[in-house]
Design an enzyme around this catalytic site. Structure first.
Site, PDB file in Angstrom:
ATOM      1  N   GLY A   9      -8.471   0.979 -14.604  1.00 58.26           N
ATOM      2  CA  GLY A   9      -7.115   0.481 -13.981  1.00 58.26           C
ATOM      3  C   GLY A   9      -6.848  -0.763 -14.293  1.00 58.26           C
ATOM      4  O   GLY A   9      -7.450  -1.630 -13.472  1.00 58.26           O
ATOM      5  N   VAL A  12      -1.819  -4.944 -12.401  1.00 56.84           N
ATOM      6  CA  VAL A  12      -2.283  -6.346 -11.715  1.00 56.84           C
ATOM      7  C   VAL A  12      -3.421  -6.466 -10.907  1.00 56.84           C
ATOM      8  O   VAL A  12      -4.118  -7.401 -11.287  1.00 56.84           O
ATOM      9  CB  VAL A  12      -0.823  -6.930 -11.329  1.00 56.84           C
ATOM     10  CG1 VAL A  12      -0.422  -5.730 -10.051  1.00 56.84           C
ATOM     11  CG2 VAL A  12      -1.127  -8.222 -10.636  1.00 56.84           C
ATOM     12  N   GLY A  14      -6.275  -4.503 -10.806  1.00 52.40           N
ATOM     13  CA  GLY A  14      -7.553  -4.115 -11.742  1.00 52.40           C
ATOM     14  C   GLY A  14      -7.700  -5.500 -12.733  1.00 52.40           C
ATOM     15  O   GLY A  14      -8.771  -5.686 -12.789  1.00 52.40           O
ATOM     16  N   LYS A 183      -9.915  -1.359   6.583  1.00 54.70           N
ATOM     17  CA  LYS A 183      -8.651  -2.037   6.047  1.00 54.70           C
ATOM     18  C   LYS A 183      -7.539  -1.790   6.595  1.00 54.70           C
ATOM     19  O   LYS A 183      -6.302  -2.637   6.522  1.00 54.70           O
ATOM     20  CB  LYS A 183      -8.969  -1.647   4.197  1.00 54.70           C
ATOM     21  CG  LYS A 183      -7.447  -2.052   3.613  1.00 54.70           C
ATOM     22  CD  LYS A 183      -7.555  -3.609   3.382  1.00 54.70           C
ATOM     23  CE  LYS A 183      -6.355  -4.180   2.211  1.00 54.70           C
ATOM     24  NZ  LYS A 183      -5.287  -3.550   2.263  1.00 54.70           N
ATOM     25  N   HIS A 186      -6.809  -3.545   9.866  1.00 58.40           N
ATOM     26  CA  HIS A 186      -6.382  -4.961   9.237  1.00 58.40           C
ATOM     27  C   HIS A 186      -5.046  -5.120   8.978  1.00 58.40           C
ATOM     28  O   HIS A 186      -4.264  -5.943   9.384  1.00 58.40           O
ATOM     29  CB  HIS A 186      -7.434  -5.532   7.961  1.00 58.40           C
ATOM     30  CG  HIS A 186      -6.738  -6.783   7.162  1.00 58.40           C
ATOM     31  ND1 HIS A 186      -5.678  -6.481   6.336  1.00 58.40           N
ATOM     32  CD2 HIS A 186      -7.139  -7.786   7.183  1.00 58.40           C
ATOM     33  CE1 HIS A 186      -5.313  -7.779   5.914  1.00 58.40           C
ATOM     34  NE2 HIS A 186      -6.235  -8.595   6.553  1.00 58.40           N
ATOM     35  N   ASN A 187      -4.650  -4.214   8.205  1.00 60.64           N
ATOM     36  CA  ASN A 187      -3.089  -4.287   7.857  1.00 60.64           C
ATOM     37  C   ASN A 187      -2.119  -4.214   8.957  1.00 60.64           C
ATOM     38  O   ASN A 187      -1.272  -4.766   9.192  1.00 60.64           O
ATOM     39  CB  ASN A 187      -2.654  -3.158   6.761  1.00 60.64           C
ATOM     40  CG  ASN A 187      -3.383  -3.718   5.335  1.00 60.64           C
ATOM     41  OD1 ASN A 187      -4.111  -4.122   5.251  1.00 60.64           O
ATOM     42  ND2 ASN A 187      -2.532  -3.117   4.367  1.00 60.64           N
ATOM     43  N   GLU A 190      -1.974  -7.118  10.797  1.00 60.89           N
ATOM     44  CA  GLU A 190      -1.056  -7.942  10.186  1.00 60.89           C
ATOM     45  C   GLU A 190       0.441  -8.030  10.455  1.00 60.89           C
ATOM     46  O   GLU A 190       0.987  -8.837  10.612  1.00 60.89           O
ATOM     47  CB  GLU A 190      -1.352  -7.865   8.624  1.00 60.89           C
ATOM     48  CG  GLU A 190      -0.565  -8.465   7.781  1.00 60.89           C
ATOM     49  CD  GLU A 190      -0.701  -8.120   6.138  1.00 60.89           C
ATOM     50  OE1 GLU A 190      -2.027  -7.817   5.951  1.00 60.89           O
ATOM     51  OE2 GLU A 190       0.190  -7.669   5.475  1.00 60.89           O
ATOM     52  N   ARG A 288      10.444  -3.094  12.321  1.00 60.58           N
ATOM     53  CA  ARG A 288      10.587  -2.937  10.913  1.00 60.58           C
ATOM     54  C   ARG A 288      11.580  -1.961  10.300  1.00 60.58           C
ATOM     55  O   ARG A 288      12.454  -2.039   9.857  1.00 60.58           O
ATOM     56  CB  ARG A 288       9.426  -2.734   9.777  1.00 60.58           C
ATOM     57  CG  ARG A 288       8.321  -4.166  10.004  1.00 60.58           C
ATOM     58  CD  ARG A 288       7.755  -3.954   8.873  1.00 60.58           C
ATOM     59  NE  ARG A 288       6.595  -5.148   8.824  1.00 60.58           N
ATOM     60  CZ  ARG A 288       5.634  -5.378   7.878  1.00 60.58           C
ATOM     61  NH1 ARG A 288       5.563  -4.829   6.730  1.00 60.58           N
ATOM     62  NH2 ARG A 288       4.812  -6.389   8.013  1.00 60.58           N
TER      63      ARG A 288
HETATM   64  P1  NBP Z   1      -0.550   0.430  -9.629  1.00 57.88           P
HETATM   65  O1  NBP Z   1      -0.822   0.944  -8.158  1.00 57.88           O
HETATM   66  O2  NBP Z   1       0.997   0.237 -10.004  1.00 57.88           O
HETATM   67  O3  NBP Z   1      -1.297   1.685 -10.451  1.00 57.88           O
HETATM   68  C1  NBP Z   1      -1.008   1.273 -11.924  1.00 57.88           C
HETATM   69  C2  NBP Z   1      -2.203   1.873 -12.565  1.00 57.88           C
HETATM   70  O4  NBP Z   1      -2.953   3.176 -12.367  1.00 57.88           O
HETATM   71  C3  NBP Z   1      -2.139   1.721 -13.995  1.00 57.88           C
HETATM   72  O5  NBP Z   1      -3.318   1.185 -14.494  1.00 57.88           O
HETATM   73  C4  NBP Z   1      -1.898   3.202 -14.455  1.00 57.88           C
HETATM   74  O6  NBP Z   1      -2.495   3.390 -15.774  1.00 57.88           O
HETATM   75  C5  NBP Z   1      -3.008   3.770 -13.420  1.00 57.88           C
HETATM   76  N1  NBP Z   1      -2.748   5.493 -13.453  1.00 57.88           N
HETATM   77  C6  NBP Z   1      -1.960   5.949 -13.057  1.00 57.88           C
HETATM   78 BR1  NBP Z   1      -0.195   5.253 -12.270  1.00 57.88          BR
HETATM   79  N2  NBP Z   1      -1.876   7.494 -12.951  1.00 57.88           N
HETATM   80  C7  NBP Z   1      -3.177   7.489 -13.769  1.00 57.88           C
HETATM   81  C8  NBP Z   1      -4.007   8.712 -13.928  1.00 57.88           C
HETATM   82  N3  NBP Z   1      -3.562   9.707 -13.725  1.00 57.88           N
HETATM   83  N4  NBP Z   1      -5.017   8.385 -14.699  1.00 57.88           N
HETATM   84  C9  NBP Z   1      -5.662   7.188 -14.915  1.00 57.88           C
HETATM   85  N5  NBP Z   1      -4.970   5.910 -14.622  1.00 57.88           N
HETATM   86  C10 NBP Z   1      -3.734   6.233 -13.776  1.00 57.88           C
HETATM   87  O7  NBP Z   1      -1.690  -0.590  -9.893  1.00 57.88           O
HETATM   88  P2  NBP Z   1      -1.912  -1.876  -9.052  1.00 57.88           P
HETATM   89  O8  NBP Z   1      -0.443  -2.419  -8.399  1.00 57.88           O
HETATM   90  O9  NBP Z   1      -2.792  -2.813  -9.797  1.00 57.88           O
HETATM   91  O10 NBP Z   1      -2.663  -1.523  -7.549  1.00 57.88           O
HETATM   92  C11 NBP Z   1      -3.884  -0.907  -7.822  1.00 57.88           C
HETATM   93  C12 NBP Z   1      -4.414  -0.370  -6.607  1.00 57.88           C
HETATM   94  O11 NBP Z   1      -4.643  -1.638  -5.535  1.00 57.88           O
HETATM   95  C13 NBP Z   1      -3.434   0.633  -5.692  1.00 57.88           C
HETATM   96  O12 NBP Z   1      -4.242   1.521  -5.124  1.00 57.88           O
HETATM   97  C14 NBP Z   1      -2.779  -0.270  -4.845  1.00 57.88           C
HETATM   98  O13 NBP Z   1      -2.400   0.235  -3.504  1.00 57.88           O
HETATM   99  C15 NBP Z   1      -3.633  -1.309  -4.290  1.00 57.88           C
HETATM  100  N6  NBP Z   1      -3.160  -2.700  -4.069  1.00 57.88           N
HETATM  101  C16 NBP Z   1      -3.828  -3.337  -3.296  1.00 57.88           C
HETATM  102  C17 NBP Z   1      -3.153  -4.716  -2.914  1.00 57.88           C
HETATM  103  C18 NBP Z   1      -3.815  -5.489  -1.907  1.00 57.88           C
HETATM  104  O14 NBP Z   1      -3.398  -6.434  -1.455  1.00 57.88           O
HETATM  105  N7  NBP Z   1      -4.897  -5.009  -1.503  1.00 57.88           N
HETATM  106  C19 NBP Z   1      -1.967  -5.349  -3.416  1.00 57.88           C
HETATM  107  C20 NBP Z   1      -1.444  -4.298  -4.513  1.00 57.88           C
HETATM  108  C21 NBP Z   1      -2.169  -3.312  -4.871  1.00 57.88           C
HETATM  109  P3  NBP Z   1      -1.466   3.253 -17.088  1.00 57.88           P
HETATM  110  O15 NBP Z   1      -1.280   1.878 -17.427  1.00 57.88           O
HETATM  111  O16 NBP Z   1      -1.863   4.277 -17.843  1.00 57.88           O
HETATM  112  O17 NBP Z   1      -0.093   3.829 -16.337  1.00 57.88           O
END
Ligand code: NBP
Length: 480
Positions: A9, A12, A14, A183, A186-187, A190, A288
């Protein structure tokens, strides 16, 4: 097999995590994304990084040294399940699958159980700090089996944020869903912290007439004392920002409807089912929701408020009162959040070191603050203490701040300024310290209409009053 760690994945989160991993000595990172373009883009844009691109799950597995270790960073929910299924088909017993997405901890418990059947180790890891944290060092909250920690521990320690004392912000939180649970809380904390800061700003602005830029200076000053934290720091920056288009303070042109992605609600829902009062987090979450109901707010605008203008006689004294109210309410919110972690640990059979949790939040995540050292000290000294806010440092701060806190809540109520988190935290404080609560009357009412019985303060047993009969008391079966 050349890579010691892989990432599936490459959106952004990953791709930033993969770059972070690749930048650390000793790591070679296999990268795979469902659609090829993201993989190619990452590899071509970062020739400095030692990436091994893979274009199928089979190829991905083949490039990983054993035990294979892969971190999944895809959309939470069905996408995560799809990737886990695909990986279990190409991985072998002893290999490790880490879900670094924002999964609900009950999903993680379910997944861990299912993956365990295959002999593969499944680890749900909460990763905090957003895009920036993923790249430069997040706070990481991994659950999962002990066996996985042998391989995973050094890798996660290499990429985690580093606390001011040099310790990496990662610890093996507990089994299966423990990491995602922590986690989630934590949120929730927050949410509460942000709402408290917002209420402090609102009170100061409406009470003293200071401009957002002037209030930014107040927050910057607060950031040098016991309130020092990332959230106070960024609050000053947001308040100082001027909108280029209008010349107004940015905070005055932002629509006042706060969004949410659901982790606050999860924290509150879970707390309700565990029976843990997290009123600060709940009020922050509800605040909110209230803000985002323009139809109701338009209707509510017709309702009367107080007749008198809100005027603060001594602005500096009021601001100091608000600072103390903020600190006191913050202590309540964290005390409640840690209660939820403890209750979750009891319910799900996790052994969670609360001092260690406090320490891994000191860098890399949104609630990072000096304050967390005090929580770590309190739980370090007395791990089983029932009430964090009664630990000496916090009890002392509350005793110094409570008079100011009451003045602020009274002023807010009289002025008609909503302060749900300040006032509910004070109500919690007064509830938890009360010698006797009107819960006794509630028990009487329950016994009256439902024969729910009650216990007495002066003798053991369970009792019921014959309310519809002669109103004598009888011993009863415990039907609590
Ligand atoms: P997204 O949540 O936008 O997911 C996009 C990714 O999921 C792409 O790589 C996409 O592949 C893949 N994907 C999907 Br959609 N369906 C799939 C499937 N059936 N098989 C394989 N891959 C699949 O990405 P993100 O914003 O980078 O967030 C990733 C994780 O991190 C999420 O769980 C999110 O909640 C979490 N997160 C955490 C924070 C934080 O602060 N901790 C911030 C943002 C996100 P593709 O390119 O082929 O469509």
């Amino acid at each position: 097999a050349v890579a010691n760690i892989g990432v599936v994945g490459l959106a952004v989160m990953g791709s930033n995590l993969a770059r972070n991993l690749a930048s650390r000595e000793g790591n070679t990172v296999a990268v795979f994304n469902r659609s090829r373009d993201k993989t190619d883009l990452l590899v071509s844009e970062h020739p400095e990084a030692e990436f091994v691109p893979a274009y199928s799950y089979e190829e991905f597995a083949a490039t990983l040294a054993k035990p294979r270790t892969a971190i999944i960073m895809v959309k939470a929910g069905a996408a995560t399940d799809a990737v886990i299924t695909a990986l279990t088909e190409v991985f072998e017993p002893g290999d490790i699958i880490v879900d670094g997405g924002n999964a609900l901890f009950t999903d993680t418990i379910r997944r861990e159980k299912a993956v365990r059947e295959t002999g593969i180790n499944f680890v749900g890891a909460g990763i905090s700090g957003g895009e920036e944290g993923a790249l430069t060092g997040p706070s990481i909250m991994p659950g999962g089996p002990d066996e996985s920690w042998v391989t995973l521990g050094p890798i996660l320690r290499s990429i985690a944020a580093v606390a001011p004392d040099g310790e990496p912000c990662v610890t093996h939180v507990g089994h299966d869903g423990a990491g995602h649970f922590v986690k989630m809380v934590h949120n929730g904390i927050e949410y509460a912290d942000m709402q408290l800061i917002a209420e402090a700003y609102d009170l100061i602005r409406r009470g003293t007439g200071k401009t957002p830029a002037e209030i930014a200076d107040v927050f910057a000053e607060w950031n040098t004392g016991e309130l020092e934290s990332y959230l106070i720091e960024i609050t000053a920056e947001v308040l100082r920002q001027v909108d280029a288009a209008t010349g107004q303070p940015l905070v005055d042109v932002i629509l006042d409807q706060a969004g949410a992605k659901g982790t606050g609600a999860w924290t509150v829902q879970t707390a309700l089912s565990l029976g843990v009062p997290v009123s600060g987090i709940a009020e922050a979450t509800f605040a909110r929701s209230l803000s985002s109901r323009p139809d109701q707010r338009a209707a509510g605008a017709a309702l009367p408020g107080p007749d008198e203008e809100f005027e603060v006689a001594d602005a500096d004294a009021f601001i100091e009162d608000v600072r103390q109210a903020l600190f006191a309410s913050k202590i309540v919110a964290y005390s409640q959040g840690f209660d939820e972690i403890r209750a979750g640990a009891e319910q799900y059979g996790w052994s969670i070191d609360l001092a260690a949790i406090s320490k891994i939040w000191r860098a890399g995540c949104i609630i990072r603050a000096q304050f967390l050292n005090r929580i770590a000290d309190a739980y370090g000294e007395a791990p089983d203490q029932p009430l964090l806010m009664a630990a000496p440092y916090f009890a002392d701060a509350l005793s110094r701040g409570q008079a100011a806190w009451r003045r602020v809540v009274v002023a807010a109520a009289q002025a008609g300024i909503p302060s749900p988190a300040f006032s509910s935290s004070l109500a919690y404080y007064d509830g938890i310290r009360a010698e006797r609560l009107p819960a006794a009357l509630v028990q009487g009412q329950r016994d009256f209409f439902g024969a729910h019985t009650y216990k007495r303060i002066d003798k053991p047993g369970t009792f019921h009053t014959l309310w519809s009969g002669d109103r004598t008391e009888v011993e009863a079966e415990d039907t609590h």
